[in-house]
Motif scaffolding. Structure first.
Motif, PDB file in Angstrom:
ATOM      1  N   SER A 267       9.710  52.776  67.438  1.00 26.20           N
ATOM      2  CA  SER A 267      10.500  51.615  67.847  1.00 26.20           C
ATOM      3  C   SER A 267       9.636  50.588  68.576  1.00 26.20           C
ATOM      4  O   SER A 267       9.922  49.385  68.547  1.00 26.20           O
ATOM      5  CB  SER A 267      11.673  52.049  68.728  1.00 26.20           C
ATOM      6  OG  SER A 267      11.220  52.808  69.835  1.00 26.20           O
TER       7      SER A 267
ATOM      8  N   GLU B 207      11.858  52.086  61.289  1.00 26.07           N
ATOM      9  CA  GLU B 207      13.285  52.180  61.563  1.00 26.07           C
ATOM     10  C   GLU B 207      13.785  53.575  61.176  1.00 26.07           C
ATOM     11  O   GLU B 207      13.177  54.258  60.355  1.00 26.07           O
ATOM     12  CB  GLU B 207      14.050  51.110  60.781  1.00 26.07           C
ATOM     13  CG  GLU B 207      13.665  49.678  61.139  1.00 26.07           C
ATOM     14  CD  GLU B 207      14.091  49.297  62.546  1.00 26.07           C
ATOM     15  OE1 GLU B 207      14.955  50.005  63.121  1.00 26.07           O
ATOM     16  OE2 GLU B 207      13.566  48.300  63.074  1.00 26.07           O
ATOM     17  N   PRO B 208      14.919  54.022  61.745  1.00 24.40           N
ATOM     18  CA  PRO B 208      15.428  55.369  61.424  1.00 24.40           C
ATOM     19  C   PRO B 208      15.757  55.565  59.957  1.00 24.40           C
ATOM     20  O   PRO B 208      15.642  56.669  59.439  1.00 24.40           O
ATOM     21  CB  PRO B 208      16.694  55.476  62.296  1.00 24.40           C
ATOM     22  CG  PRO B 208      16.450  54.524  63.432  1.00 24.40           C
ATOM     23  CD  PRO B 208      15.681  53.384  62.833  1.00 24.40           C
ATOM     24  N   LYS B 209      16.167  54.489  59.266  1.00 26.02           N
ATOM     25  CA  LYS B 209      16.514  54.587  57.857  1.00 26.02           C
ATOM     26  C   LYS B 209      15.791  53.514  57.059  1.00 26.02           C
ATOM     27  O   LYS B 209      15.585  52.399  57.546  1.00 26.02           O
ATOM     28  CB  LYS B 209      18.027  54.455  57.636  1.00 26.02           C
ATOM     29  CG  LYS B 209      18.833  55.631  58.122  1.00 26.02           C
ATOM     30  CD  LYS B 209      20.303  55.470  57.739  1.00 26.02           C
ATOM     31  CE  LYS B 209      21.120  56.668  58.190  1.00 26.02           C
ATOM     32  NZ  LYS B 209      22.546  56.528  57.811  1.00 26.02           N
TER      33      LYS B 209
ATOM     34  N   ILE C  54      16.411  58.702  55.127  1.00 28.92           N
ATOM     35  CA  ILE C  54      15.899  59.053  56.451  1.00 28.92           C
ATOM     36  C   ILE C  54      14.383  58.866  56.480  1.00 28.92           C
ATOM     37  O   ILE C  54      13.652  59.499  55.717  1.00 28.92           O
ATOM     38  CB  ILE C  54      16.250  60.511  56.798  1.00 28.92           C
ATOM     39  CG1 ILE C  54      17.763  60.704  56.797  1.00 28.92           C
ATOM     40  CG2 ILE C  54      15.668  60.901  58.149  1.00 28.92           C
ATOM     41  CD1 ILE C  54      18.497  59.910  57.843  1.00 28.92           C
ATOM     42  N   SER C  55      13.911  58.004  57.359  1.00 28.01           N
ATOM     43  CA  SER C  55      12.476  57.767  57.481  1.00 28.01           C
ATOM     44  C   SER C  55      11.791  58.972  58.115  1.00 28.01           C
ATOM     45  O   SER C  55      12.355  59.619  58.998  1.00 28.01           O
ATOM     46  CB  SER C  55      12.218  56.530  58.342  1.00 28.01           C
ATOM     47  OG  SER C  55      10.842  56.426  58.670  1.00 28.01           O
TER      48      SER C  55
ATOM     49  N   SER D 289      11.921  58.701  61.785  1.00 25.17           N
ATOM     50  CA  SER D 289      13.220  58.661  62.450  1.00 25.17           C
ATOM     51  C   SER D 289      13.247  59.657  63.604  1.00 25.17           C
ATOM     52  O   SER D 289      12.618  60.723  63.532  1.00 25.17           O
ATOM     53  CB  SER D 289      14.313  59.008  61.446  1.00 25.17           C
ATOM     54  OG  SER D 289      15.528  59.300  62.106  1.00 25.17           O
TER      55      SER D 289
ATOM     56  N   LYS E 266      15.463  61.620  64.103  1.00 26.67           N
ATOM     57  CA  LYS E 266      16.065  62.832  63.540  1.00 26.67           C
ATOM     58  C   LYS E 266      15.176  63.482  62.489  1.00 26.67           C
ATOM     59  O   LYS E 266      15.609  64.410  61.801  1.00 26.67           O
ATOM     60  CB  LYS E 266      17.417  62.489  62.915  1.00 26.67           C
ATOM     61  CG  LYS E 266      18.442  61.918  63.886  1.00 26.67           C
ATOM     62  CD  LYS E 266      19.738  61.589  63.145  1.00 26.67           C
ATOM     63  CE  LYS E 266      20.769  60.992  64.089  1.00 26.67           C
ATOM     64  NZ  LYS E 266      22.030  60.647  63.361  1.00 26.67           N
ATOM     65  N   ALA E 267      13.946  63.022  62.348  1.00 25.27           N
ATOM     66  CA  ALA E 267      13.097  63.461  61.236  1.00 25.27           C
ATOM     67  C   ALA E 267      12.876  64.963  61.204  1.00 25.27           C
ATOM     68  O   ALA E 267      12.817  65.562  60.127  1.00 25.27           O
ATOM     69  CB  ALA E 267      11.755  62.737  61.297  1.00 25.27           C
TER      70      ALA E 267
END
Length: 872
Positions: free
Chosen positions: A128, A215-217, A222-223, A226, A228-229
């Motif tokens: 970010s 970016e997360p997506k 899903i990047s 992210s 949440k990766a």
């Protein structure tokens, strides 16, 4: 003076031509002399570059001067060469060697975590930060695309060959644009020149160009960077190499479970900076394969930005196999750093460097802003992500329109032409055409010219396409449209398309003739008669309407006045389509369409007051009469089987028929979306689905005025929402509750009816309809509640198999509930396969009453969220 301008223009063209006739060119080869397609050629001292073509050839036009050029290809060692361009082109052919990756042996220890994880934790922690590092940038974008049909169903191959479509001629395009980015979410693109032949079928990679892997997506996938990766990917350290004073880490990205919207491949991370160096990733969307390659370079030694993109799209749809290839280069970068983030940050992984993390946490205790971070230079990855998130939140609150998530605009230069000649494109094109592409361009051009000549010579096609034909004998039967004046049009809808069958009317059709006119301010007027004829009743029912659409696009309204005699389904929801009922009646001797007749006048107005709130109101005065069956016709004999009566069975009342009566009915409803988010495209707002719950309110009143025989009050409230949870699961919920506050005088058409279904075919909306419910049996004039809960799983039962997920198939589970005083807690529990062949869904459903099994059925429908097919 005219001669002066002419001489100036001639000199300008001459100087431009001289500048375009100098530069560097050559061929980029691999170790075995094989061409390296789409190798990146980046001129570092002017922040510009290009790529080689599929045959490894490159050509860069440069003004005389000295240049520092780096040649790059993923998986190969970079080559840096210094050129001094004078006049003409300097030829430089080079061979790149396969990259040798080194291992940091000290970090690879038995029983320890793979070093890729600490690298990725730091990269994710700083993602970010990188996403907000630039306030703005400008770049020149060249994009080239081509597509072709690789295979087709055998029974269509001859026809396709007759149309001149083969593996070289489906689609090709080139464009040159000027791209401007303004933080946090604004992209504007000015198209300077474009050439396009054929149809890209919506595969263009524009969304990938403006998306960021920080970016997360990335286009709903899903990047690997992210937050949440780690729930979606495993990471493997595969070595490092040194380039230009930087250490570049190679990380293998492996999905924990393969399927749609998940990447797989390789990402290269710059050590210490934790930025992206390059990537080669593949993802699937509804079974279509997207391969994405990006190469980044340091711009002004301040920020790493992508300089080349390569996209390859492969897929199959109903036996048609296709491939689309896109290449994009970004050059002439001009960047503006975000002064708030012009900070040399050292990221500490608290999971590995616990002591250093504890020391930093002690130093930064109580600090919450990036201004305080600048005093320390060090931060843990979690704290960095938290600080930047807080920074983003504060900035969004300061924006004039914080609900706008992204703002993308594409404008075409007024001087842009689709007909620029080959000389123009030779001067603009940074990537040389291959012999294959030259043949394709020539063939497509010849086909288009032939088609254009055929179109000009065929008056039938011209009339059909332009919809301004002269009157023909068969038009009243087959339908047509005629232009009347500059803004008016007379439309005749073919009655052949409206033929149907039901037990009340027998065979029937309606005839719609209307006149429409669009005004300069965008308003539209439409009016005309509709004639409906019933063969079994030998009766013609006429009605007429006037429809007026008004207002600006964002606050559009529609007013409608309608009057006459007509038939209508007992449920205003119109739960069964006349075509489906016709098929069931004629083939199976089952008719579910239940009708009544009315002589009426109705005034309705619907208004969108803003993006978040809309309302609808209507008032109707009608003389209503019940109807009976008049036909038992069917195509096939069904011994012992009879049609059901037009008056349906109902658990609440024994009599659903009614005497002729008068009804004055007032209805008002509203819809509110309080937290709606948007994307802006070319100045138009596009609502982001699932960004807010939607609240609804409806009040219906049967008014005992003017000799009206009805007297009742109905209040209904509802909410619906969609959101994602867990590992790519999508949950949709809708709940409605209502009550008749007064039912002193009420007839069956005024009951609350529910969206039932008794046919094989499921309705389009899977979240607002029952699957097995009788259309009218539980209709009520009392209190009620309906609830629909629908969850789409990425991985549940059959989707545990990777090849099933790779086909784009998802699994649904749903529960539907109806509560009325007589419904016995009617509940449906269902399971379904979604996106079969990307279009269909198949469901199995069991129904229960008070927990006891009642019924079972199978339903076929259109895929849930079919619009996802076009979200590329």
């Amino acid at each position: 003076m005219r001669y002066f301008y002419s001489l100036s223009l001639l000199l300008l063209v001459s100087f431009t031509a001289l500048a375009q006739n100098s530069g560097i060119k050559g061929k980029v080869l691999g170790e075995n002399n094989e061409p390296l397609p789409f190798a990146t050629i980046f001129i570092r001292n002017i922040n510009t570059g290009t790529t080689s073509n599929v045959e490894g050839d490159y050509e860069v036009r440069l003004a005389p001067g000295k240049y520092d050029v780096v040649f790059q290809y993923i998986g190969y060692e970079s080559n840096v060469h210094f050129f001094e361009v004078t006049t003409g082109f300097e030829t430089y052919n080079l061979t790149l060697k396969p990259r040798i990756f080194l291992l940091k042996e000290v970090e690879v220890r038995s029983g320890k975590e793979d070093p890729a994880y600490t690298i990725m934790r730091k990269a994710i922690g700083k993602a970010s930060f990188h996403a907000n590092q630039l306030d703005a940038y400008d770049a020149k974008v060249y994009m080239k695309g081509s597509g072709r049909l690789l295979d087709s169903p055998f029974f269509l191959r001859n026809k396709i060959a007759e149309e001149g479509i083969d593996s070289t001629t489906a689609f090709t395009s080139e464009s040159v644009s000027e791209l401007h980015y303004q933080r946090p979410n604004t992209y504007s693109q000015k198209v300077v020149a474009v050439f396009s032949q054929g149809d890209d079928n919506g595969t263009g990679p524009g969304e990938f160009l403006t998306a960021s892997f920080y970016e997360p997506k990335v286009v709903d996938a899903i990047s690997p960077l992210s937050p949440k990766a780690f729930a979606y990917y495993r990471f493997t350290y595969d070595g490092y190499f040194r380039e230009g004073g930087y250490v570049i880490n190679k990380i293998l990205v492996t999905p924990r479970s393969k399927g749609d919207d998940i990447f797989e491949g390789t990402i290269y991370i710059v050590d210490d900076l934790w930025s992206i160096h390059s990537l080669d990733l593949t993802m699937y969307k509804l079974g279509i394969k997207f391969n994405i390659e990006q190469v980044y370079n340091p711009i002004e030694d301040k920020a790493w930005l992508p300089v080349s993109h390569k996209f390859v799209i492969n897929g199959s749809f109903f036996g048609f196999d296709f491939q689309y290839n896109y290449l994009a280069t970004l050059s002439e970068y001009k960047i503006t750093l975000n002064p708030d983030l012009d900070i040399p940050v050292t990221v500490i992984d608290e999971k590995i460097d616990k002591e250093a993390a504890a020391e930093v946490k002690q130093k930064t205790k109580g600090q919450e802003t990036l201004e305080k971070l600048a005093q320390n230079k060090e931060v843990t990855r979690k704290d960095l992500r938290k600080l930047v998130k807080e920074y983003e939140k504060e900035e969004m609150e300061d924006l004039e329109f914080p609900e706008i998530v992204s703002n993308i605009s594409i404008k075409r230069d007024s001087t842009t032409s689709y007909n620029n000649d080959s000389t123009f494109w030779t001067s603009m094109r940074p990537v040389p055409l291959t012999a294959y592409e030259i043949r394709g361009y020539t063939k497509i051009d010849s086909l288009d010219k032939a088609e254009e000549a055929e179109y000009k010579s065929d008056t039938t096609k011209k009339g059909k396409n332009r919809r301004d034909r002269k009157v023909r004998l068969g038009d009243p039967i087959f339908g047509s449209s005629y232009k009347l004046g500059k803004k008016g049009r007379l439309n005749i809808e073919s009655p052949l398309q409206t033929i149907g069958f039901n037990t009340v009317e027998g065979f029937n059709f309606f005839y719609d003739i209307n006149y429409s006119r669009r005004f300069e301010n965008g308003n539209k007027l439409q009016f005309g008669p509709v004639l409906r004829y019933s063969f079994a009743r030998e009766k013609l029912l006429p009605k007429g309407y006037v429809d007026f659409q008004y207002g600006e696009s964002g606050t559009r309204g529609s007013a409608r006045l309608e009057a006459g005699s007509y038939v209508q389904q007992l449920s205003a929801l119109e739960p069964i389509h006349p075509y489906i009922n016709t098929a069931y009646a004629l083939l199976l001797k089952e008719s579910y369409l239940k009708l009544y007749e009315k002589d009426f006048v109705r005034l309705e107005n619907e208004k969108r007051y803003n993006d978040k709130f809309s309302a609808k109101g209507s008032v109707e005065y009608a003389q209503r009469r019940s109807l009976a069956n008049n036909s038992d016709y069917t195509f096939f004999k069904h011994p012992g089987k009879e049609y059901t009566a037009n008056n349906p069975l109902n658990a609440n009342t024994e009599i659903t028929g009614f005497f002729e009566h008068q009804a004055l009915i007032f209805n008002i409803s509203g819809e509110y979306k309080p937290w709606l988010k948007y994307r802006m495209k070319n100045g138009s707002k596009e609502e982001i689905r699932k960004s807010t719950p939607t609240f609804t309110l409806e009040y219906r009143k049967g008014m005992p005025w003017a000799e009206s025989d009805v007297n009742y009050d109905l209040l209904d409230v509802g909410v619906k929402h969609s959101f994602e949870w867990g590992i790519r699961s999508k949950l949709d919920v809708r709940v409605n509750a209502g009550k008749f506050l007064n039912d002193k005088a009420i007839y069956f058409p005024d009951f609350k009816h529910f969206p039932g279904n008794q046919t094989l075919f499921a309705t389009l909306d899977p979240v607002e309809n029952f699957r097995l419910l009788d259309y009218y049996y539980y209709s009520t004039n009392d209190e009620y509640i309906t609830a629909f809960v629908h969850n789409q799983w990425r991985k549940l039962v059959v989707t545990q198999l990777a090849f099933v997920r790779m086909m784009g198939i998802k699994e649904n589970m749903f529960i539907n509930y109806l509560g009325t005083p007589n419904s016995n807690n009617y509940t449906e529990v269902g399971y379904g396969l979604d996106y079969i062949m990307r279009v269909f869904r198949l469901e199995a459903i069991a129904a229960f009453e008070d927990g006891q099994y009642k019924n079972f059925g199978v339903r076929i429908g259109i895929a849930t969220n079919l619009e996802d097919l076009f979200d590329f």
